[in-house]
Design a protein around this motif. Structure first.
Motif, mmCIF file in Angstrom:
data_model
loop_
_atom_site.group_PDB
_atom_site.id
_atom_site.type_symbol
_atom_site.label_atom_id
_atom_site.label_comp_id
_atom_site.label_asym_id
_atom_site.label_seq_id
_atom_site.Cartn_x
_atom_site.Cartn_y
_atom_site.Cartn_z
ATOM 1 N N THR A 56 0.841 -1.199 0.000
ATOM 2 C CA THR A 56 0.000 0.000 0.000
ATOM 3 C C THR A 56 0.871 1.242 0.000
ATOM 4 O OG1 THR A 56 -1.701 -1.161 1.252
ATOM 5 C CG2 THR A 56 -1.814 1.236 1.222
ATOM 6 N N GLY A 57 0.535 2.180 -0.890
ATOM 7 C CA GLY A 57 1.318 3.401 -0.983
ATOM 8 C C GLY A 57 0.510 4.624 -0.638
ATOM 9 N N ASP A 58 1.187 5.672 -0.217
ATOM 10 C CA ASP A 58 0.523 6.953 -0.077
ATOM 11 C C ASP A 58 1.447 8.054 -0.601
ATOM 12 O OD1 ASP A 58 0.779 6.701 3.528
ATOM 13 O OD2 ASP A 58 2.281 7.413 2.104
ATOM 14 N N TYR A 59 0.844 9.251 -0.825
ATOM 15 C CA TYR A 59 1.524 10.290 -1.586
ATOM 16 C C TYR A 59 1.230 11.667 -1.007
ATOM 17 C CZ TYR A 59 1.434 6.401 -4.845
ATOM 18 O OH TYR A 59 1.569 5.155 -5.413
ATOM 19 N N VAL A 60 2.165 12.547 -1.190
ATOM 20 C CA VAL A 60 1.909 13.939 -0.879
ATOM 21 C C VAL A 60 0.941 14.477 -1.933
ATOM 22 C CG1 VAL A 60 3.848 14.814 -2.245
ATOM 23 C CG2 VAL A 60 3.094 16.071 -0.236
ATOM 24 N N ASP A 61 0.125 15.458 -1.555
ATOM 25 C CA ASP A 61 -0.944 15.925 -2.433
ATOM 26 C C ASP A 61 -0.437 16.371 -3.808
ATOM 27 O OD1 ASP A 61 -3.108 17.469 0.100
ATOM 28 O OD2 ASP A 61 -2.899 15.398 -0.583
ATOM 29 N N SER A 62 0.739 16.963 -3.854
ATOM 30 C CA SER A 62 1.230 17.540 -5.106
ATOM 31 C C SER A 62 1.550 16.500 -6.176
ATOM 32 C CB SER A 62 2.469 18.394 -4.828
ATOM 33 O OG SER A 62 3.494 17.616 -4.236
ATOM 34 N N VAL A 63 1.655 15.237 -5.798
ATOM 35 C CA VAL A 63 1.985 14.207 -6.792
ATOM 36 C C VAL A 63 0.884 13.155 -6.941
ATOM 37 C CG1 VAL A 63 4.434 14.533 -6.274
ATOM 38 C CG2 VAL A 63 3.200 12.593 -5.255
ATOM 39 N N LYS A 64 -0.173 13.270 -6.176
ATOM 40 C CA LYS A 64 -1.256 12.288 -6.250
ATOM 41 C C LYS A 64 -1.821 12.248 -7.658
ATOM 42 C CE LYS A 64 -2.900 12.159 -1.465
ATOM 43 N NZ LYS A 64 -3.964 12.577 -0.527
ATOM 44 N N GLY A 65 -2.025 11.035 -8.158
ATOM 45 C CA GLY A 65 -2.579 10.865 -9.491
ATOM 46 C C GLY A 65 -1.541 10.909 -10.600
ATOM 47 N N ARG A 66 -0.309 11.304 -10.257
ATOM 48 C CA ARG A 66 0.760 11.371 -11.252
ATOM 49 C C ARG A 66 1.901 10.396 -10.950
ATOM 50 N NH1 ARG A 66 3.727 15.786 -11.734
ATOM 51 N NH2 ARG A 66 3.495 16.494 -9.581
ATOM 52 N N PHE A 67 2.191 10.185 -9.684
ATOM 53 C CA PHE A 67 3.271 9.290 -9.281
ATOM 54 C C PHE A 67 2.692 7.990 -8.737
ATOM 55 C CE2 PHE A 67 6.747 12.673 -8.167
ATOM 56 C CZ PHE A 67 6.564 13.262 -9.403
ATOM 57 N N SER A 68 3.453 6.912 -8.916
ATOM 58 C CA SER A 68 3.038 5.618 -8.399
ATOM 59 C C SER A 68 4.252 4.896 -7.831
ATOM 60 C CB SER A 68 2.402 4.794 -9.519
ATOM 61 O OG SER A 68 2.050 3.513 -9.047
ATOM 62 N N ILE A 69 4.139 4.476 -6.578
ATOM 63 C CA ILE A 69 5.245 3.775 -5.923
ATOM 64 C C ILE A 69 4.964 2.281 -5.916
ATOM 65 C CG2 ILE A 69 4.256 3.985 -3.585
ATOM 66 C CD1 ILE A 69 7.146 4.551 -2.589
ATOM 67 N N SER A 70 6.011 1.499 -6.066
ATOM 68 C CA SER A 70 5.875 0.050 -6.030
ATOM 69 C C SER A 70 7.175 -0.556 -5.503
ATOM 70 C CB SER A 70 5.550 -0.497 -7.421
ATOM 71 O OG SER A 70 6.584 -0.184 -8.338
ATOM 72 N N ARG A 71 7.124 -1.847 -5.244
ATOM 73 C CA ARG A 71 8.310 -2.503 -4.708
ATOM 74 C C ARG A 71 8.411 -3.926 -5.238
ATOM 75 N NH1 ARG A 71 7.711 -1.947 1.458
ATOM 76 N NH2 ARG A 71 9.569 -3.304 1.541
ATOM 77 N N ASP A 72 9.633 -4.430 -5.323
ATOM 78 C CA ASP A 72 9.901 -5.812 -5.689
ATOM 79 C C ASP A 72 10.741 -6.389 -4.549
ATOM 80 O OD1 ASP A 72 10.845 -8.222 -6.661
ATOM 81 O OD2 ASP A 72 11.141 -7.464 -8.696
ATOM 82 N N ASN A 73 10.083 -7.110 -3.663
ATOM 83 C CA ASN A 73 10.781 -7.619 -2.484
ATOM 84 C C ASN A 73 11.837 -8.663 -2.843
ATOM 85 O OD1 ASN A 73 9.344 -5.952 -0.768
ATOM 86 N ND2 ASN A 73 7.795 -7.494 -0.291
ATOM 87 N N ALA A 74 11.651 -9.355 -3.948
ATOM 88 C CA ALA A 74 12.638 -10.355 -4.364
ATOM 89 C C ALA A 74 13.948 -9.703 -4.796
ATOM 90 C CB ALA A 74 12.079 -11.197 -5.501
ATOM 91 N N LYS A 75 13.845 -8.440 -5.231
ATOM 92 C CA LYS A 75 15.037 -7.741 -5.718
ATOM 93 C C LYS A 75 15.458 -6.606 -4.795
ATOM 94 C CE LYS A 75 14.173 -8.798 -10.568
ATOM 95 N NZ LYS A 75 13.984 -8.261 -11.940
ATOM 96 N N ASN A 76 14.817 -6.514 -3.627
ATOM 97 C CA ASN A 76 15.154 -5.447 -2.674
ATOM 98 C C ASN A 76 15.137 -4.074 -3.345
ATOM 99 O OD1 ASN A 76 15.577 -7.531 -0.853
ATOM 100 N ND2 ASN A 76 17.535 -6.754 -0.129
ATOM 101 N N THR A 77 14.128 -3.831 -4.146
ATOM 102 C CA THR A 77 14.081 -2.605 -4.939
ATOM 103 C C THR A 77 12.725 -1.921 -4.794
ATOM 104 O OG1 THR A 77 15.642 -3.528 -6.522
ATOM 105 C CG2 THR A 77 14.352 -1.630 -7.249
ATOM 106 N N VAL A 78 12.771 -0.607 -4.678
ATOM 107 C CA VAL A 78 11.559 0.202 -4.666
ATOM 108 C C VAL A 78 11.606 1.136 -5.877
ATOM 109 C CG1 VAL A 78 12.603 1.903 -3.093
ATOM 110 C CG2 VAL A 78 10.106 1.744 -3.274
ATOM 111 N N PHE A 79 10.445 1.359 -6.473
ATOM 112 C CA PHE A 79 10.341 2.153 -7.701
ATOM 113 C C PHE A 79 9.437 3.365 -7.472
ATOM 114 C CE2 PHE A 79 12.315 -1.133 -10.165
ATOM 115 C CZ PHE A 79 11.874 -2.332 -9.625
#
Length: 118
Positions: A56-79
């Motif tokens: 589950t992700g959350d965002y500051v108002d200025s980027v809501k609807g434009r930015f999307s955060i995700s993660r790959d736990n197998a690769k220890n990486t966040v996008f």
């Protein structure tokens, strides 16, 4: 020792997109709350988005609807997928582990520069 390595920044025109990546070592990544911060010259670093271990992700108002955060736990990486970029998104972007107060938990990596031209 925690290491954070950000990549994916660059120069893009307004309305364009970029995808940032952050690879993390030295922690049990899958249980960490991860976040993206940004800092413009002369300004305080702000938390732009965070993602919980469950995805589950959350965002500051200025980027809501434009930015999307995700993660790959197998690769220890966040996008951070950044769409519809605006000149005011120009900053150095950093990832970090997010504490319960929203403050960063670890020392900073080198960051990645995002520049949006008008």
């Amino acid at each position: 020792q925690v290491q954070l390595v950000e990549s994916g920044g660059g120069l893009v025109q307004a309305g364009g997109s970029l995808r940032l990546s952050c690879t993390v070592s030295g922690i049990i990544f899958r249980i960490a709350v991860m976040g993206w911060y940004r800092q413009a010259p002369g300004k305080q670093r702000e938390l732009v988005s965070r993602i919980m271990p469950g995805g589950t992700g959350d965002y500051v108002d200025s980027v809501k609807g434009r930015f999307s955060i995700s993660r790959d736990n197998a690769k220890n990486t966040v996008f951070l997928q950044m769409n519809s970029l605006k000149p005011e998104d120009t900053d150095v972007y950093y990832c970090n582990i997010v504490s319960s107060t929203g403050a960063p938990f670890s020392s900073w990596g080198q960051g990645t520069q995002v520049t949006v031209s008008s």
